[in-house]
Write an enzyme that holds these catalytic residues in place. Structure first.
Site, PDB file in Angstrom:
ATOM      1  N   ILE A  27       9.730  41.340  32.448  1.00 39.28           N
ATOM      2  CA  ILE A  27      10.759  42.164  33.093  1.00 39.28           C
ATOM      3  C   ILE A  27      10.551  43.631  32.734  1.00 39.28           C
ATOM      4  CG2 ILE A  27      13.257  42.619  33.144  1.00 39.28           C
ATOM      5  CD1 ILE A  27      13.528  39.532  32.533  1.00 39.28           C
ATOM      6  N   ASP A  93       5.359  47.184  30.127  1.00 41.25           N
ATOM      7  CA  ASP A  93       5.627  46.079  29.205  1.00 41.25           C
ATOM      8  C   ASP A  93       6.891  46.336  28.376  1.00 41.25           C
ATOM      9  OD1 ASP A  93       4.607  43.582  28.604  1.00 41.25           O
ATOM     10  OD2 ASP A  93       3.007  44.272  27.270  1.00 41.25           O
ATOM     11  N   ASN A 152       7.863  45.817  20.139  1.00 42.22           N
ATOM     12  CA  ASN A 152       8.028  47.272  20.265  1.00 42.22           C
ATOM     13  C   ASN A 152       6.712  48.047  20.423  1.00 42.22           C
ATOM     14  OD1 ASN A 152       7.401  46.638  17.627  1.00 42.22           O
ATOM     15  ND2 ASN A 152       8.764  48.169  16.738  1.00 42.22           N
ATOM     16  N   GLU A 178       6.901  37.275  23.377  1.00 39.57           N
ATOM     17  CA  GLU A 178       7.170  36.794  24.733  1.00 39.57           C
ATOM     18  C   GLU A 178       7.831  37.875  25.595  1.00 39.57           C
ATOM     19  OE1 GLU A 178       8.286  35.684  21.896  1.00 39.57           O
ATOM     20  OE2 GLU A 178      10.390  35.070  21.918  1.00 39.57           O
ATOM     21  N   GLU A 249       5.039  41.917   8.118  1.00 38.12           N
ATOM     22  CA  GLU A 249       5.568  43.249   8.440  1.00 38.12           C
ATOM     23  C   GLU A 249       6.923  43.023   9.084  1.00 38.12           C
ATOM     24  OE1 GLU A 249       4.511  46.121   7.712  1.00 38.12           O
ATOM     25  OE2 GLU A 249       2.435  45.787   7.136  1.00 38.12           O
ATOM     26  N   CYS A 283      10.556  49.705  13.463  1.00 37.85           N
ATOM     27  CA  CYS A 283      10.958  48.977  12.249  1.00 37.85           C
ATOM     28  C   CYS A 283      11.236  49.883  11.073  1.00 37.85           C
ATOM     29  CB  CYS A 283       9.858  47.998  11.874  1.00 37.85           C
ATOM     30  SG  CYS A 283       8.247  48.797  11.782  1.00 37.85           S
ATOM     31  N   GLU A 380      20.099  45.706  10.297  1.00 40.78           N
ATOM     32  CA  GLU A 380      19.121  46.340  11.179  1.00 40.78           C
ATOM     33  C   GLU A 380      19.624  46.226  12.617  1.00 40.78           C
ATOM     34  OE1 GLU A 380      15.273  44.435  12.034  1.00 40.78           O
ATOM     35  OE2 GLU A 380      14.339  46.372  11.656  1.00 40.78           O
TER      36      GLU A 380
HETATM   37  P1  NAD Z   1      11.155  38.355  16.143  1.00 41.38           P
HETATM   38  O1  NAD Z   1      11.197  38.060  14.700  1.00 41.38           O
HETATM   39  O2  NAD Z   1      12.224  37.823  16.991  1.00 41.38           O
HETATM   40  O3  NAD Z   1       9.781  37.841  16.793  1.00 41.38           O
HETATM   41  C1  NAD Z   1       8.541  38.275  16.308  1.00 41.38           C
HETATM   42  C2  NAD Z   1       7.461  37.322  16.788  1.00 41.38           C
HETATM   43  O4  NAD Z   1       7.591  36.078  16.103  1.00 41.38           O
HETATM   44  C3  NAD Z   1       7.500  36.983  18.273  1.00 41.38           C
HETATM   45  O5  NAD Z   1       6.186  36.954  18.768  1.00 41.38           O
HETATM   46  C4  NAD Z   1       8.120  35.602  18.296  1.00 41.38           C
HETATM   47  O6  NAD Z   1       7.743  34.825  19.410  1.00 41.38           O
HETATM   48  C5  NAD Z   1       7.551  35.009  17.026  1.00 41.38           C
HETATM   49  N1  NAD Z   1       8.306  33.897  16.454  1.00 41.38           N
HETATM   50  C6  NAD Z   1       9.636  33.667  16.529  1.00 41.38           C
HETATM   51  N2  NAD Z   1       9.945  32.554  15.822  1.00 41.38           N
HETATM   52  C7  NAD Z   1       8.796  32.069  15.302  1.00 41.38           C
HETATM   53  C8  NAD Z   1       8.464  30.959  14.475  1.00 41.38           C
HETATM   54  N3  NAD Z   1       9.392  30.118  14.026  1.00 41.38           N
HETATM   55  N4  NAD Z   1       7.177  30.794  14.121  1.00 41.38           N
HETATM   56  C9  NAD Z   1       6.226  31.661  14.528  1.00 41.38           C
HETATM   57  N5  NAD Z   1       6.473  32.720  15.318  1.00 41.38           N
HETATM   58  C10 NAD Z   1       7.754  32.937  15.696  1.00 41.38           C
HETATM   59  O7  NAD Z   1      11.061  39.953  16.226  1.00 41.38           O
HETATM   60  P2  NAD Z   1      11.161  40.873  17.519  1.00 41.38           P
HETATM   61  O8  NAD Z   1      12.575  40.827  17.978  1.00 41.38           O
HETATM   62  O9  NAD Z   1      10.060  40.560  18.449  1.00 41.38           O
HETATM   63  O10 NAD Z   1      10.847  42.304  16.891  1.00 41.38           O
HETATM   64  C11 NAD Z   1      11.787  43.061  16.227  1.00 41.38           C
HETATM   65  C12 NAD Z   1      11.680  42.887  14.727  1.00 41.38           C
HETATM   66  O11 NAD Z   1      10.356  43.164  14.291  1.00 41.38           O
HETATM   67  C13 NAD Z   1      12.551  43.852  13.964  1.00 41.38           C
HETATM   68  O12 NAD Z   1      13.172  43.200  12.878  1.00 41.38           O
HETATM   69  C14 NAD Z   1      11.591  44.900  13.474  1.00 41.38           C
HETATM   70  O13 NAD Z   1      12.023  45.595  12.326  1.00 41.38           O
HETATM   71  C15 NAD Z   1      10.383  44.093  13.206  1.00 41.38           C
HETATM   72  N6  NAD Z   1       9.183  44.933  13.224  1.00 41.38           N
HETATM   73  C16 NAD Z   1       8.527  45.172  12.063  1.00 41.38           C
HETATM   74  C17 NAD Z   1       7.419  46.014  12.033  1.00 41.38           C
HETATM   75  C18 NAD Z   1       6.690  46.300  10.762  1.00 41.38           C
HETATM   76  O14 NAD Z   1       5.537  46.730  10.824  1.00 41.38           O
HETATM   77  N7  NAD Z   1       7.260  46.108   9.599  1.00 41.38           N
HETATM   78  C19 NAD Z   1       6.968  46.584  13.228  1.00 41.38           C
HETATM   79  C20 NAD Z   1       7.656  46.315  14.413  1.00 41.38           C
HETATM   80  C21 NAD Z   1       8.755  45.481  14.396  1.00 41.38           C
END
Ligand code: NAD
Length: 483
Positions: A27, A93, A152, A178, A249, A283, A380
């Site tokens: 989307i 994206d 992000n 996703e 991360e 993040c 957060e």
């Molecule tokens: P999310 O935790 O919802 O998902 C991250 C990824 O994990 C996705 O690809 C998702 O499909 C996958 N995932 C979900 N459940 C899983 C499981 N049980 N096993 C394996 N994979 C699984 O995070 P988001 O909403 O995509 O991103 C936002 C978060 O990411 C925020 O908390 C942000 O702070 C963090 N972030 C951290 C950094 C860093 O470098 N520290 C950078 C960017 C984002």
């Protein structure tokens, strides 16, 4: 979109489709329109990707570091040459404005490919003399690495994980978020074009369950996740079952401390960069902005003034500098926090509203008079919401800045040199800034302490997390034994 990938997955050097997998609609956050439909990996696709990575790994590790590095550096050149198209795709994206994506995404990915490409030939062991005997160490790859991305920075994350992994002689299966599945496929295409053998860098799509099935695959040696703390805990635990290496991360709620003597204009710039770049979906953002009493009113006045420079609109327009939230769901989550901030008594200085246009836009929002225990100061948010908190003394602010389970980043603005370093030393965070915020050059380590993460990305430190040391003892004389 001419740049749009032609199928859901990229395995063993080619696009692969399997429509049996659950549909993943893509989307465009600026309009809410579905611009592509991909499919989550079925167990057969997961198996195919891991098998390809496993089959390619030994040969890839057998190349010299110079040869592997050459591939990565070629990939960097291709990414830079295609920066415009890749940035347009990144904007589709994620919804981030082209003004940002054209300087922060494919370019940052290319930096990682170039840096680790350059380092690859210098990844060596050491020699330890022990009288006539000696030990030498070999720095060896881990094997098959799984990368799992957040939404992000889809191109950057795919490269920040892929470049050091490949430089060390590992192969990778990368699963993008996703929510933003398109960009990583382009990275995989470019790797092949740059000369990486088939199977060295694979991309498969899927929701959390696909990520989970990758982690427990017995052929997988390492998992590197960028995501939230709750997901990190699950992934870390699943990796522990097989005693796999991890890089985590994760999220943050980082402090940004502004002392009375700070340069006001720079401090406001830091707060803007640390809260509103990528519409706050970063993040390491410094979302708890502690402002000392003497500068507080001037800071809020100048910040409000500067926020008049926000230009929302079509993110593909290079003049637009503020995009939508990545998804309807994320906008709803952020709106929930804004409501909570008001309910808990924070003062809304500016913003707080949905924008009356298609897409998932929210105004940049600033709360003042925020106290440490308010939800907007503890959780957060991952959106454009800044919380301004008051403080009087250095000792007090440092204690409060550290009073969190997160430890990703922290920043301080002050003209006092010794105080700047003292405060940076006192921060419980992995990535700190003095008189700046959110710079992330590939040469510097990036990562968190406490619940914000394990391991480091970028810099020479990343090599430690994508390789292991083997010690080889060599005896030069006869060997004595008790019997
Ligand atoms: P999310 O935790 O919802 O998902 C991250 C990824 O994990 C996705 O690809 C998702 O499909 C996958 N995932 C979900 N459940 C899983 C499981 N049980 N096993 C394996 N994979 C699984 O995070 P988001 O909403 O995509 O991103 C936002 C978060 O990411 C925020 O908390 C942000 O702070 C963090 N972030 C951290 C950094 C860093 O470098 N520290 C950078 C960017 C984002």
């Amino acid at each position: 979109m001419s740049t749009q990938p032609t199928a859901s997955h990229f395995i063993n050097g080619a696009y692969v489709e399997d429509k049996a997998g659950e549909e993943i609609p893509v989307i465009y956050p600026a309009t809410g329109e579905v611009i592509a439909a991909l499919h989550a990996a079925t167990p057969a696709i997961v198996d195919q990707a891991v098998a390809a990575a496993k089959a390619a790994q030994k040969e890839w590790a057998g190349w010299t570091g110079t040869e592997r590095g050459r591939v990565l550096r070629r990939a960097a050149d291709i990414m830079r040459a295609r920066n415009h198209d890749l940035s347009v795709l990144e904007t589709f994206d994620t919804g981030k404005p082209y003004q940002e994506t054209s300087v922060a995404d494919a370019t940052s990915g290319a930096d990682a490919l170039e840096y680790f490409g350059g380092l690859a030939a210098a990844i060596t062991g050491e020699h330890i003399q022990l009288g006539d005997d000696f030990v030498y160490t070999r720095r060896e790859p881990l094997g098959v690495c799984v990368g799992i991305g957040a939404w992000n920075y889809p191109t950057q994350i795919a490269c920040w994980k892929g470049a050091p992994a490949l430089a060390c002689g590992n192969t990778m299966v990368f699963k993008p978020s996703e929510t933003t599945p398109l960009c990583a496929l382009k990275v995989a295409e470019i790797m092949i074009e740059a000369g990486a053998p088939a199977g060295v860098y694979n991309v498969i799509q899927g929701y959390g369950a696909v990520g989970a099935s990758l982690i427990t695959d017995p052929r997988v040696d390492k998992v590197s996740l960028t995501g939230s703390v709750p997901t990190g805990k699950k992934v870390y635990a699943a990796a522990a079952e097989g005693v796999r290496h991890v890089t985590m991360e994760l999220g943050g709620k980082s402090p940004l401390v502004i002392f009375d003597d700070a340069d006001l204009e720079n401090a406001v710039s830091g707060a803007i960069l640390g809260n509103f770049y990528s519409s706050g979906q970063v993040c390491s953002n410094g979302t708890r902005v502690f402002v000392q009493a003497g500068i507080k009113e001037a800071f809020l006045a100048r910040l409000t003034e500067r926020l008049k420079g926000v230009k929302m609109g079509d993110p593909q327009d290079p003049d637009v500098n503020f995009g939508p939230m990545v998804s309807e769901r994320q906008r709803d989550i952020v709106e929930g926090f804004i409501t909570k901030g008001q309910e808990e008594g924070a003062r809304l200085v500016t913003g707080g509203n949905r924008v009356d246009k298609p897409g998932f836009y929210l105004e940049p929002t600033v709360f003042a008079d925020v106290s440490d225990d308010m939800t907007i100061a503890t959780d957060e948010i991952f959106g454009p919401v800044m919380s301004v908190l008051d403080f009087e003394t250095e000792e007090d602010v440092l204690r409060r800045a550290n009073a969190t389970d997160f430890g990703l980043a922290a920043g301080v603005f002050t003209a006092d040199l010794t105080r700047a370093h003292r405060v940076a030393a006192g921060f419980e965070a992995g990535t700190c800034y003095i008189n700046t915020y959110n710079d992330a050059p590939v040469e510097a380590p990036f990562g968190g302490t406490k619940q914000s993460g394990v391991g480091r990305e970028n810099s020479k430190a990343a090599i430690e997390h994508y390789s292991q040391i083997k010690g080889v003892y060599v005896r030069m004389g006869d060997l004595e034994a008790p019997f």
